[in-house]
Write a protein that holds these residues in place. Structure first.
Motif, short mmCIF file in Angstrom:
data_model
loop_
_atom_site.label_atom_id
_atom_site.label_comp_id
_atom_site.label_asym_id
_atom_site.label_seq_id
_atom_site.Cartn_x
_atom_site.Cartn_y
_atom_site.Cartn_z
N ALA A 679 -1.07 3.99 -16.99
CA ALA A 679 -1.96 3.35 -16.02
C ALA A 679 -1.32 2.09 -15.45
CB ALA A 679 -3.30 3.02 -16.68
N SER A 680 -0.61 1.34 -16.28
CA SER A 680 0.07 0.13 -15.80
C SER A 680 1.11 0.49 -14.75
CB SER A 680 0.73 -0.61 -16.97
OG SER A 680 -0.23 -1.02 -17.92
N GLU A 681 1.88 1.52 -15.04
CA GLU A 681 2.91 1.95 -14.10
C GLU A 681 2.29 2.40 -12.78
OE1 GLU A 681 6.50 5.30 -13.79
OE2 GLU A 681 5.40 5.01 -15.67
N SER A 682 1.16 3.11 -12.86
CA SER A 682 0.49 3.59 -11.65
C SER A 682 -0.06 2.43 -10.84
CB SER A 682 -0.63 4.55 -12.01
OG SER A 682 -0.13 5.71 -12.65
N LEU A 683 -0.62 1.42 -11.53
CA LEU A 683 -1.16 0.27 -10.81
C LEU A 683 -0.04 -0.52 -10.12
CD1 LEU A 683 -3.74 -1.33 -10.18
CD2 LEU A 683 -3.26 -2.74 -12.19
N LEU A 684 1.07 -0.69 -10.80
CA LEU A 684 2.21 -1.38 -10.20
C LEU A 684 2.75 -0.60 -8.99
CD1 LEU A 684 4.09 -2.57 -13.40
CD2 LEU A 684 2.73 -3.97 -11.84
N LYS A 685 2.72 0.73 -9.09
CA LYS A 685 3.15 1.55 -7.97
C LYS A 685 2.20 1.40 -6.79
CE LYS A 685 4.34 6.34 -6.79
NZ LYS A 685 4.40 7.75 -7.28
N TYR A 686 0.91 1.28 -7.09
CA TYR A 686 -0.08 1.05 -6.04
C TYR A 686 0.20 -0.25 -5.30
CZ TYR A 686 -4.63 -0.27 -4.07
OH TYR A 686 -5.64 -0.69 -3.23
N VAL A 687 0.50 -1.31 -6.05
CA VAL A 687 0.80 -2.60 -5.43
C VAL A 687 2.10 -2.52 -4.64
CG1 VAL A 687 1.31 -5.04 -5.88
CG2 VAL A 687 -0.49 -3.88 -7.18
N GLU A 688 3.08 -1.77 -5.16
CA GLU A 688 4.33 -1.59 -4.43
C GLU A 688 4.09 -0.88 -3.10
OE1 GLU A 688 8.80 0.40 -4.97
OE2 GLU A 688 7.24 0.75 -6.46
N SER A 689 3.15 0.06 -3.09
CA SER A 689 2.85 0.76 -1.83
C SER A 689 2.26 -0.20 -0.80
CB SER A 689 1.88 1.93 -2.09
OG SER A 689 0.56 1.47 -2.33
N ILE A 690 1.53 -1.20 -1.26
CA ILE A 690 1.01 -2.21 -0.33
C ILE A 690 2.14 -3.07 0.20
CG2 ILE A 690 -0.52 -4.21 -0.13
CD1 ILE A 690 -2.37 -2.89 -2.14
N GLN A 691 3.11 -3.39 -0.66
CA GLN A 691 4.28 -4.12 -0.19
C GLN A 691 5.02 -3.31 0.87
OE1 GLN A 691 7.15 -5.93 -3.04
NE2 GLN A 691 8.70 -4.74 -1.94
N ASN A 692 5.18 -2.02 0.64
CA ASN A 692 5.84 -1.17 1.64
C ASN A 692 5.06 -1.16 2.95
OD1 ASN A 692 7.91 -0.47 -0.12
ND2 ASN A 692 6.89 1.39 -0.83
N TRP A 693 3.73 -1.17 2.84
CA TRP A 693 2.89 -1.19 4.03
C TRP A 693 3.12 -2.48 4.81
CZ3 TRP A 693 -1.06 -4.39 5.74
CH2 TRP A 693 -1.84 -3.91 6.80
N ILE A 694 3.19 -3.62 4.12
CA ILE A 694 3.46 -4.89 4.79
C ILE A 694 4.79 -4.82 5.53
CG2 ILE A 694 4.00 -7.34 4.42
CD1 ILE A 694 2.12 -7.30 2.02
N ALA A 695 5.84 -4.39 4.83
CA ALA A 695 7.17 -4.35 5.43
C ALA A 695 7.23 -3.36 6.59
CB ALA A 695 8.20 -3.98 4.36
N GLY A 696 6.64 -2.17 6.40
CA GLY A 696 6.73 -1.12 7.41
C GLY A 696 5.96 -1.45 8.67
N VAL A 697 4.71 -1.91 8.52
CA VAL A 697 3.89 -2.21 9.71
C VAL A 697 4.45 -3.43 10.44
CG1 VAL A 697 1.57 -2.74 10.52
CG2 VAL A 697 1.87 -1.15 8.63
N ALA A 698 4.92 -4.42 9.71
CA ALA A 698 5.52 -5.59 10.36
C ALA A 698 6.75 -5.17 11.17
CB ALA A 698 5.89 -6.65 9.32
#
Length: 822
Positions: A679-698
């Motif tokens: 679950a910890s790994e999945s949650l960290l992956k979820y947060v990483e996907s938000i980081q990718n969203w920031i970088a990609g949309v910007a």
């Protein structure tokens, strides 16, 4: 002691009234405080050293409650006063026990224990209190909740827990010597400041409950939030000296604005007062414009409408009464005599507020209101420069970007994004290719399957098309009724059972039906309502933008930021990378302050970048009112470039807060929930996907021609300035169907997946030789004919005035909503 600044002129259009049961409440509250151990000797209770009787009398919480609840009965006023004695005692007690000592570990244990004294559905023996705070809370809870519904108890429990437990946020900032950014501060002050809790008690005091079916809707939520902000910002102005200079407190709006804008105390206090005035006028606008429409739209009964109106009046009484109490309580700074007496040197003291009518802009709120309603659309924004943006994350691209680009064109044809409707074409095929939504999707989800990449590309294409289509159809006509009905009808294309949908009438409906089938069909049934709520929240928010155009109203800054997350579709866009979350992650974790901060920081950081890069396009060409640069410009009386720099700084501080929360708070959250390694790994992956969203949309905003500031920036291919687009009424078609030369439908890849795009602090998004970006082909626009053209048949008639919408909307909405939502 000399005061750090002169208190500003406060906008307060409501007269304060005094409850006739004041003296009996004073007697009762003191006796109750002794009984609970709040007052007494050190030998009697560990916490009793916080106050003595002289402190208690000087604070005069009975006077506060008599002013804020002028119509409460004697017993009700006693109960309300006891609640406020308890909450102020808790605040001072927590300061001495934990804030001054910076004892984070024991503070958390102390706060968690308090939950046991607030059961929503009491079962078994109650917890045994160990100190005056617990003893008083148990007594108050048992005297308050039996007369209220379970829905109210849930709301009141949540606001009470926020008031108590979010003190940890204040303590953490003191430990780190950290001052919050302005958006973070407003959000968190609502929780730790307790005004939403006060709003819930208003329902109890006036003997009503807001109907459960509308309590969570925008209008009622904004009433409570605007009320809360008004209470807290007023308190910040009065308590700055005590909190910041004496106690070392970091949670005060005057200090926040001092640090963020590098202001002196007086200027920061005046600006805080401007925000306070704006929030009070937002409260008024919501009560007079939005609430009548809400009552008609949801068919509230006369009794329910009466409950809502009594609640609104109760919040209004609290604002005026709270101001009077702050003027008199020994806890706070004082208004200087010449301010209190006014220009006429009138009387002072209890009951004389009506005589202090100072005809200043601050007290009348005229200047602030005029700035909101006086903007003239389609004005030239003048000479502006795109600033450097803070985007510290690397950008990676999906290796099958080219395949997704080709798919985007084919899907656009299939659902009609490039079709003509009644002679009107929102996008043509070259424009769809130019917008390159596959690039955005490929940067947001660089590691997903091609099927998932195509799905995200299509969602991005559809959402942007719908965002262009909606104001074109309903915005120019100011057709709020039609716009609301259209949005309500789109729910039929998102059936939770993935069953049949009505025949689509346009590309928005056709595209949504296809996307919902492909997305929801692969999701667990339990996940579909949440995803549909994200899509629906974005759609509903567009009606709010339309309402601002109907009123010709530039939004209040706080309301704008909070609605921008919805209008931008930020959380909906982030969710596309995690449509099937790991079921081992507790769903409660996504409601925590830490996770909400991660999502909201990302949303704000990127939405504000969008507002900057699209500023000229939206303000000059489209006549838009909903843009943060314009909001800041109007609110602070700045130039466009000054406003751009401030909005850029807000965006940067929100992205930096995202980094701070992920680094400092996320590990603690994982430990607190005792997550498994999976679950910890999945949650960290979820947060990483938000980081990718920031970088990609910007990155997408930085490189596509849709957001190039016309006339001020050279075209990436020719190096020549891009000619302007026609502006003014009747010229919208030049934007939605421009003439083009030399366009290719399938642009080449911007760069290989193995070479990350440039990023980091200060990355401006400009084209550079090191970026290896293959630009889009040139778009040539006609020179503008800068004159007003009136559509055939004349302009649509404007509404009759504020508060009149409900009269015209009620019948049509009630009849037609039944048919479109069946």
């Amino acid at each position: 002691m000399k005061q750090p600044y002169k208190l500003p002129d406060f906008y307060m259009p409501y007269l304060a009234r005094l409850n006739p049961h004041l003296e009996s409440a004073r007697v009762h509250s003191k006796a109750w405080a002794y009984e609970m151990g709040i007052l007494g000797s050190k030998k009697e209770a560990r916490n009793s050293a916080v106050w003595d009787e002289r402190d208690f009398d000087a604070h005069d919480y009975a006077l506060l409650c008599a002013y804020t609840h002028p119509d409460a009965s004697g017993p009700e006023l006693d109960l309300i006063t006891d609640w406020y004695v308890w909450v102020f005692f808790f605040d001072d007690d927590f300061l001495e026990l934990f804030k001054r000592t910076k004892d984070m570990e024991n503070a958390k244990d102390y706060l968690i224990r308090l939950r046991a004294f607030m059961p929503i559905d009491p079962v078994g023996a109650p917890a045994v209190p160990k100190n005056p705070v617990e003893r008083a809370l148990l007594d108050l809870w048992n005297r308050t909740v039996p007369s209220k519904s379970r829905e109210w108890r849930v709301r009141f429990s949540e606001s009470t827990r926020n008031l108590l437990e979010e003190c940890v946020w204040e303590l953490a900032n003191i430990q780190e010597d950290r001052v919050a950014n302005p958006i973070e501060y407003i959000e968190m002050r609502r929780k730790v400041g307790g005004a939403p809790w006060s709003a819930d008690l208003v329902e109890h005091a006036v003997g009503v409950e807001v109907p459960a079916r509308v309590a969570a809707l925008r209008s009622m939520r904004v009433l409570k939030d605007a009320f809360a902000d008004g209470v807290h910002l007023r308190n910040d102005l009065f308590s700055y000296q005590r909190e910041v200079e004496d106690e070392g407190e970091k949670a005060n709006c005057v200090l926040v604005l001092q640090r963020f804008l590098n202001l002196d105390a007086q200027t920061a206090a005046n600006l805080t007062n401007d925000v306070l005035t704006s929030r009070l006028q937002q409260f008024e606008n919501t009560a007079l414009v939005e609430v009548p429409i809400l009552c008609a739209e949801y068919g509230l009964s006369p009794v329910e409408i009466q409950s809502v109106l009594l609640y609104v009046r109760g919040l209004q009484d609290w604002q005026s009464g709270g101001h009077e109490w702050h003027m008199r309580s020994s806890r706070y700074m004082k208004v200087e005599p010449e301010q209190e007496g006014g220009l006429l040197g009138g009387p002072t003291g209890i009951g004389t507020s009506a005589s202090r009518l100072i005809p200043s802009p601050g007290k009348l709120g005229i200047e602030r209101r005029l700035r909101s309603f006086a903007h003239v659309p389609h004005q030239s924004v003048g000479s502006i420069q795109r600033p450097e943006f803070y985007q510290p994350f690397p950008v990676r691209f999906h290796p099958q970007l080219e395949a997704s680009r080709q798919h985007a064109i084919e899907w656009g044809r299939q659902v009609g994004l490039t079709a003509s409707y009644g002679g009107m074409c929102v996008w043509d095929e070259p424009e769809l290719a130019e917008y390159d939504f596959a690039l955005c999707a490929a940067a947001c989800q660089p590691d997903c399957s091609l099927t998932a990449l195509n799905l995200t590309t299509d969602w991005f294409s559809w959402a942007t098309y719908a965002d262009d289509y909606y104001p074109l159809i309903f915005g120019r006509a100011r057709d709020l009724t039609g716009g609301k009905l259209y949005i309500a009808g789109l729910q039929a294309f998102m059936p939770l059972d993935c069953g049949a949908t009505p025949p689509p009438k346009d590309a928005v409906e056709c595209g949504l039906a296809d996307l919902w089938r492909r997305t929801a069909g692969a999701m667990p049934e339990s996940a579909r309502p949440g995803f549909r709520a994200l899509v629906q929240g974005m759609l509903d928010s567009w009606a709010w933008e339309l309402m601002n155009h109907v009123e010709n109203r530039v939004p209040d800054p706080v309301d704008y930021i909070e609605m921008r997350r919805l209008t931008f579709g930020a959380e909906f866009g982030m969710s596309l990378a995690q449509l099937n979350l790991d079921p081992t992650i507790p769903r409660e974790i996504f409601k925590t302050r830490t996770m909400r901060a991660i999502v909201n920081c990302a949303a704000d950081g990127i939405a504000l970048i969008n507002d900057i890069v699209s500023y000229r396009k939206e303000i000059e060409i489209e006549g838009e009112l909903n843009n943060c640069v314009l909001v800041v410009k109007q609110f602070m009386g700045l130039t466009s470039q000054q406003a751009i720099e401030i909005v850029r700084d807000i965006s940067a501080c929100r992205i930096k807060q995202f980094e701070h929360v992920r680094k400092s708070e996320l590990p603690t959250l994982i430990q607190q929930f005792e997550l498994s390694s999976k679950a910890s790994e999945s949650l960290l992956k979820y947060v990483e996907s938000i980081q990718n969203w920031i970088a990609g949309v910007a990155h997408w905003h930085f490189v596509i021609p849709r957001y190039i500031n016309l006339r001020e920036h050279p075209h990436p291919t020719t190096g020549q300035p891009i000619p302007s687009v026609p502006v003014g009424l009747g010229s919208f078609g030049a934007r939605i169907h421009p003439q083009r030369t030399g366009h290719t439908a399938s642009p080449s890849s911007p760069q290989p997946a193995s070479q990350p795009a440039p990023s980091g602090a200060g990355f401006s998004g400009q084209f550079t030789s090191g970026a290896k970006i293959t630009p889009r082909k040139e778009v040539i626009y006609d020179e503008p004919a800068r004159q007003m053209s009136i559509p055939e048949g004349g302009l649509p008639k404007p509404p009759g005035g504020l508060g009149t919408d409900a009269v015209r909307f009620a019948s049509r909405l009630r009849k037609e909503q039944d048919s479109v939502t069946k």
